[in-house]
Design a protein around this motif. Structure first.
Motif, PDB file in Angstrom:
ATOM      1  N   ALA A 192     -82.903  -5.825  76.857  1.00  0.00           N
ATOM      2  CA  ALA A 192     -82.147  -5.220  77.850  1.00  0.00           C
ATOM      3  C   ALA A 192     -80.783  -5.361  77.702  1.00  0.00           C
ATOM      4  CB  ALA A 192     -82.699  -5.395  79.381  1.00  0.00           C
ATOM      5  N   ALA A 193     -80.412  -6.699  77.422  1.00  0.00           N
ATOM      6  CA  ALA A 193     -79.039  -7.125  77.199  1.00  0.00           C
ATOM      7  C   ALA A 193     -78.268  -6.356  76.145  1.00  0.00           C
ATOM      8  CB  ALA A 193     -78.767  -8.472  77.133  1.00  0.00           C
ATOM      9  N   CYS A 194     -79.050  -6.278  75.005  1.00  0.00           N
ATOM     10  CA  CYS A 194     -78.358  -5.622  73.807  1.00  0.00           C
ATOM     11  C   CYS A 194     -78.084  -4.094  74.121  1.00  0.00           C
ATOM     12  CB  CYS A 194     -79.276  -5.586  72.707  1.00  0.00           C
ATOM     13  SG  CYS A 194     -79.252  -7.341  72.059  1.00  0.00           S
ATOM     14  N   ALA A 195     -79.159  -3.408  75.000  1.00  0.00           N
ATOM     15  CA  ALA A 195     -78.747  -1.956  75.381  1.00  0.00           C
ATOM     16  C   ALA A 195     -77.693  -1.766  76.137  1.00  0.00           C
ATOM     17  CB  ALA A 195     -80.202  -1.572  76.004  1.00  0.00           C
ATOM     18  N   ILE A 196     -77.506  -2.510  77.055  1.00  0.00           N
ATOM     19  CA  ILE A 196     -76.467  -2.510  78.075  1.00  0.00           C
ATOM     20  C   ILE A 196     -75.046  -2.680  77.244  1.00  0.00           C
ATOM     21  CG2 ILE A 196     -76.207  -4.717  79.114  1.00  0.00           C
ATOM     22  CD1 ILE A 196     -75.667  -1.350  80.910  1.00  0.00           C
ATOM     23  N   ALA A 197     -75.081  -3.690  76.277  1.00  0.00           N
ATOM     24  CA  ALA A 197     -73.987  -4.174  75.576  1.00  0.00           C
ATOM     25  C   ALA A 197     -73.537  -2.753  74.713  1.00  0.00           C
ATOM     26  CB  ALA A 197     -74.275  -5.329  74.721  1.00  0.00           C
ATOM     27  N   ARG A 198     -74.552  -2.157  74.072  1.00  0.00           N
ATOM     28  CA  ARG A 198     -74.433  -1.140  73.439  1.00  0.00           C
ATOM     29  C   ARG A 198     -73.563   0.053  74.169  1.00  0.00           C
ATOM     30  NH1 ARG A 198     -79.049  -2.576  70.631  1.00  0.00           N
ATOM     31  NH2 ARG A 198     -78.617  -3.165  68.521  1.00  0.00           N
ATOM     32  N   GLU A 199     -74.262   0.321  75.316  1.00  0.00           N
ATOM     33  CA  GLU A 199     -73.866   1.314  76.265  1.00  0.00           C
ATOM     34  C   GLU A 199     -72.395   0.984  76.839  1.00  0.00           C
ATOM     35  OE1 GLU A 199     -74.489   2.442  81.102  1.00  0.00           O
ATOM     36  OE2 GLU A 199     -76.396   1.533  80.041  1.00  0.00           O
ATOM     37  N   LEU A 200     -71.952  -0.008  76.994  1.00  0.00           N
ATOM     38  CA  LEU A 200     -70.796  -0.278  77.630  1.00  0.00           C
ATOM     39  C   LEU A 200     -69.904  -0.596  76.483  1.00  0.00           C
ATOM     40  CD1 LEU A 200     -71.597  -2.318  80.831  1.00  0.00           C
ATOM     41  CD2 LEU A 200     -71.204  -0.050  80.621  1.00  0.00           C
ATOM     42  N   ASP A 201     -70.145  -0.670  75.108  1.00  0.00           N
ATOM     43  CA  ASP A 201     -69.301  -1.047  74.157  1.00  0.00           C
ATOM     44  C   ASP A 201     -68.857  -2.285  74.477  1.00  0.00           C
ATOM     45  OD1 ASP A 201     -68.052  -0.692  71.433  1.00  0.00           O
ATOM     46  OD2 ASP A 201     -66.326   0.322  72.324  1.00  0.00           O
ATOM     47  N   ALA A 202     -69.680  -3.324  74.750  1.00  0.00           N
ATOM     48  CA  ALA A 202     -69.187  -4.566  75.015  1.00  0.00           C
ATOM     49  C   ALA A 202     -68.675  -5.387  73.857  1.00  0.00           C
ATOM     50  CB  ALA A 202     -70.200  -5.519  75.789  1.00  0.00           C
ATOM     51  N   ALA A 203     -67.649  -6.305  74.077  1.00  0.00           N
ATOM     52  CA  ALA A 203     -67.299  -7.112  73.162  1.00  0.00           C
ATOM     53  C   ALA A 203     -67.989  -8.410  72.894  1.00  0.00           C
ATOM     54  CB  ALA A 203     -65.823  -7.550  73.184  1.00  0.00           C
ATOM     55  N   VAL A 204     -68.769  -9.008  74.026  1.00  0.00           N
ATOM     56  CA  VAL A 204     -69.103 -10.284  74.099  1.00  0.00           C
ATOM     57  C   VAL A 204     -70.580 -10.240  74.701  1.00  0.00           C
ATOM     58  CG1 VAL A 204     -69.094 -12.483  74.928  1.00  0.00           C
ATOM     59  CG2 VAL A 204     -66.820 -11.483  73.826  1.00  0.00           C
ATOM     60  N   ILE A 205     -71.602 -10.790  74.150  1.00  0.00           N
ATOM     61  CA  ILE A 205     -72.714 -11.152  75.099  1.00  0.00           C
ATOM     62  C   ILE A 205     -72.799 -12.604  75.238  1.00  0.00           C
ATOM     63  CG2 ILE A 205     -75.209 -11.449  74.974  1.00  0.00           C
ATOM     64  CD1 ILE A 205     -75.358  -8.880  73.332  1.00  0.00           C
ATOM     65  N   GLY A 206     -72.690 -13.126  76.571  1.00  0.00           N
ATOM     66  CA  GLY A 206     -72.780 -14.346  76.743  1.00  0.00           C
ATOM     67  C   GLY A 206     -74.178 -14.975  77.410  1.00  0.00           C
ATOM     68  N   CYS A 207     -74.557 -15.895  76.835  1.00  0.00           N
ATOM     69  CA  CYS A 207     -76.223 -16.159  77.251  1.00  0.00           C
ATOM     70  C   CYS A 207     -76.203 -17.712  77.321  1.00  0.00           C
ATOM     71  CB  CYS A 207     -77.008 -15.950  76.105  1.00  0.00           C
ATOM     72  SG  CYS A 207     -77.013 -16.862  74.711  1.00  0.00           S
ATOM     73  N   ALA A 208     -77.356 -18.249  77.711  1.00  0.00           N
ATOM     74  CA  ALA A 208     -77.334 -19.705  78.346  1.00  0.00           C
ATOM     75  C   ALA A 208     -77.647 -20.513  76.940  1.00  0.00           C
ATOM     76  CB  ALA A 208     -78.571 -19.927  79.299  1.00  0.00           C
ATOM     77  N   LEU A 209     -77.311 -21.671  76.835  1.00  0.00           N
ATOM     78  CA  LEU A 209     -77.732 -22.630  75.649  1.00  0.00           C
ATOM     79  C   LEU A 209     -79.003 -22.926  75.290  1.00  0.00           C
ATOM     80  CD1 LEU A 209     -76.655 -24.901  73.636  1.00  0.00           C
ATOM     81  CD2 LEU A 209     -76.479 -26.377  75.448  1.00  0.00           C
ATOM     82  N   ALA A 210     -79.708 -22.934  76.220  1.00  0.00           N
ATOM     83  CA  ALA A 210     -81.243 -23.217  76.077  1.00  0.00           C
ATOM     84  C   ALA A 210     -81.985 -22.145  75.399  1.00  0.00           C
ATOM     85  CB  ALA A 210     -82.096 -23.474  77.568  1.00  0.00           C
ATOM     86  N   THR A 211     -81.283 -20.775  75.443  1.00  0.00           N
ATOM     87  CA  THR A 211     -82.142 -19.664  74.916  1.00  0.00           C
ATOM     88  C   THR A 211     -81.702 -19.365  73.477  1.00  0.00           C
ATOM     89  OG1 THR A 211     -80.761 -17.940  75.838  1.00  0.00           O
ATOM     90  CG2 THR A 211     -82.531 -18.891  77.373  1.00  0.00           C
ATOM     91  N   VAL A 212     -80.620 -20.127  73.044  1.00  0.00           N
ATOM     92  CA  VAL A 212     -80.188 -19.453  71.724  1.00  0.00           C
ATOM     93  C   VAL A 212     -80.800 -20.122  70.558  1.00  0.00           C
ATOM     94  CG1 VAL A 212     -77.927 -19.580  70.230  1.00  0.00           C
ATOM     95  CG2 VAL A 212     -77.819 -19.657  72.794  1.00  0.00           C
ATOM     96  N   ASP A 213     -80.920 -18.975  69.582  1.00  0.00           N
ATOM     97  CA  ASP A 213     -81.805 -19.458  68.299  1.00  0.00           C
ATOM     98  C   ASP A 213     -81.272 -18.451  67.264  1.00  0.00           C
ATOM     99  OD1 ASP A 213     -83.186 -17.014  68.843  1.00  0.00           O
ATOM    100  OD2 ASP A 213     -85.053 -18.016  69.164  1.00  0.00           O
ATOM    101  N   ALA A 214     -81.502 -18.680  66.119  1.00  0.00           N
ATOM    102  CA  ALA A 214     -80.979 -17.477  65.057  1.00  0.00           C
ATOM    103  C   ALA A 214     -81.207 -16.152  65.361  1.00  0.00           C
ATOM    104  CB  ALA A 214     -81.609 -17.962  63.740  1.00  0.00           C
ATOM    105  N   ALA A 215     -82.463 -15.903  66.138  1.00  0.00           N
ATOM    106  CA  ALA A 215     -82.626 -14.487  66.356  1.00  0.00           C
ATOM    107  C   ALA A 215     -81.820 -14.060  67.343  1.00  0.00           C
ATOM    108  CB  ALA A 215     -84.138 -14.323  66.993  1.00  0.00           C
ATOM    109  N   ALA A 216     -81.191 -14.699  68.357  1.00  0.00           N
ATOM    110  CA  ALA A 216     -80.224 -14.343  69.339  1.00  0.00           C
ATOM    111  C   ALA A 216     -79.015 -14.195  68.852  1.00  0.00           C
ATOM    112  CB  ALA A 216     -80.214 -15.566  70.501  1.00  0.00           C
ATOM    113  N   VAL A 217     -78.545 -14.791  67.907  1.00  0.00           N
ATOM    114  CA  VAL A 217     -77.200 -14.351  66.975  1.00  0.00           C
ATOM    115  C   VAL A 217     -77.276 -13.337  66.117  1.00  0.00           C
ATOM    116  CG1 VAL A 217     -75.928 -15.546  65.506  1.00  0.00           C
ATOM    117  CG2 VAL A 217     -76.692 -17.048  67.007  1.00  0.00           C
TER     118      VAL A 217
END
Length: 223
Positions: A158-183
């Motif tokens: 969902a986050a990636c879809a809205i980022a593409r829709e809005l041509d977002a520059a940044v996705i910001g997410c919580a430290l606890a959820t970050v892994d290589a797949a998120a990057v």
């Protein structure tokens, strides 16, 4: 890896104040993040929906007038700032990330950002971010020049879809959820990945190793 001053140099000065942001700039911050909320008759820079934690006031921010809020002590004698004061302080000194907190911020912020661009701010030195993706849509529809940051607990479909829709520059997410797949997912969506909130040395090192583009931090040294 960029270090974004989280609510200014909030480890050294009262968060979201002109003193905190000024301190972050002195410490070499290339970007500063602050929070924007709506009150009865305007917008103010404050994180919580209520006043008790960061000021000597009480009750919801939304229930107070600008005059009443500006009379409060936001720590160390600092006043609750206005967005245009933050813009004036940061102009030609650092990038400014304005996070929309709570409802009703987008319409007022549109006016402020339009004026900032008229006054000489470069669009690439601004970022409007929010967990409220509806407000990001409103901003993008009226002022597509200003880059957006999609905030989310984790980088999901969902986050990636809205980022593409809005041509977002940044996705910001919580430290606890970050892994290589998120990057990878953020980069494939055409966005930089900024992570909140990173203060421990081990976490800095892990984010850098994963290829994260930026971290929000309360640390005093932002170089």
């Amino acid at each position: 890896m960029l270090r974004i001053a989280h609510r200014g140099a909030s480890g050294e000065a009262p968060e979201n104040t002109l003193a905190a942001v000024g301190r972050a700039i002195e410490r070499g911050a290339a970007w500063v993040e602050v929070d924007v909320q709506a009150c009865v008759d305007g917008l103010v820079v404050i994180h919580d929906r209520t006043l008790e934690r960061t000021t000597d006031g009480r009750g919801p921010v939304a229930g107070h007038t600008l005059a009443a809020l500006r009379a409060l002590d936001a720590g160390g004698g600092e006043r609750i700032p206005l967005p245009h004061e933050m813009l004036a302080l940061c102009r030609d000194r650092c990038g400014l990330n304005l996070e929309l907190k709570g409802p009703g911020v987008a319409s007022g912020l549109l006016v402020i950002l339009n004026q900032a661009l008229t006054d000489g701010w470069r669009a690439q030195d601004l970022l409007a971010s929010s967990f409220d993706w509806g407000q990001l849509r409103e901003l993008h529809g009226a002022l597509p020049r200003v880059p957006l940051g999609v905030l989310t607990e984790q980088v999901d479909v969902a986050a990636c879809a809205i980022a593409r829709e809005l041509d977002a520059a940044v996705i910001g997410c919580a430290l606890a959820t970050v892994d290589a797949a998120a990057v990878t997912a953020a980069h494939q969506a055409g966005c930089r990945l900024w992570v909140f909130t990173v203060n421990a040395t081990a976490d800095f090192e892990r984010m850098a190793a994963l290829g994260v583009d930026g971290v929000f931090t309360d640390h005093a040294d932002y170089r």
